[in-house]
Design an enzyme around this catalytic site. Structure first.
Site, PDB file in Angstrom:
ATOM      1  N   ASP A   8       0.046  -5.450  -4.065  1.00  0.00           N
ATOM      2  CA  ASP A   8       1.269  -6.244  -4.167  1.00  0.00           C
ATOM      3  C   ASP A   8       2.036  -5.853  -5.440  1.00  0.00           C
ATOM      4  OD1 ASP A   8      -0.102  -7.465  -6.282  1.00  0.00           O
ATOM      5  OD2 ASP A   8      -0.582  -9.261  -5.129  1.00  0.00           O
ATOM      6  N   MET A   9       3.072  -6.592  -5.773  1.00  0.00           N
ATOM      7  CA  MET A   9       3.887  -6.270  -6.943  1.00  0.00           C
ATOM      8  C   MET A   9       3.107  -6.339  -8.253  1.00  0.00           C
ATOM      9  SD  MET A   9       7.658  -7.802  -6.153  1.00  0.00           S
ATOM     10  CE  MET A   9       8.274  -7.206  -7.718  1.00  0.00           C
TER      11      MET A   9
END
Length: 139
Positions: free
Chosen positions: A16-17
């Protein structure tokens, strides 16, 4: 207890980010380990389906103990926790490259016919496969 060991390298797209493996990806790691586990019995998952046996997912539990990141080398263990004529429960342990346990979980699957998609008694209809999976508990 018989276990399979699956080695996986975490891909960038699985994070994810924050750079952490996204929670949804663990189900895919479990699936790969489960497919590899079935191969230990001399049959592939695809061959099971071609013989008329499908294992749809009933339940999934996933417990996170430590984060995984892009390019981590992980090991996924898969094993049978419980088996009954109409369903099977697989367990999973995921370890990082330092051999630290980072995740545990299980999936439950029903035994259904690949033609009718109705529940079946695998012990009666697929006795060899059922017996092999049952014996993996005792090893």
């Amino acid at each position: 207890m018989k276990k399979s060991i699956t080695s996986i390298t975490v891909r960038y797209g699985e994070t994810d980010m924050m750079g952490i493996v996204h929670h949804s990806v663990y189900a895919l790691y479990y699936e790969q380990a489960r497919v590899d586990f079935i191969k230990l019995f001399g049959v592939t998952y695809k061959e099971l389906e071609e013989k008329g046996l499908m294992l749809p997912l009933i339940c999934l539990e996933c417990r996170y103990k430590k984060a995984l990141y892009f390019s981590d080398e992980i090991t996924v263990e898969a094993f049978v926790e419980e088996i009954r004529p109409a369903k099977i429960k697989f367990g999973y342990n995921i370890y990082n490259s330092e051999n630290e346990l980072v995740n545990t979980g299980f999936t439950e699957h029903g035994f259904v016919s690949s033609t009718t998609f109705k529940p079946i008694n695998a012990k009666k209809l697929f006795p060899d496969i059922y017996q092999s999976l049952s014996e993996s508990l005792a090893e």
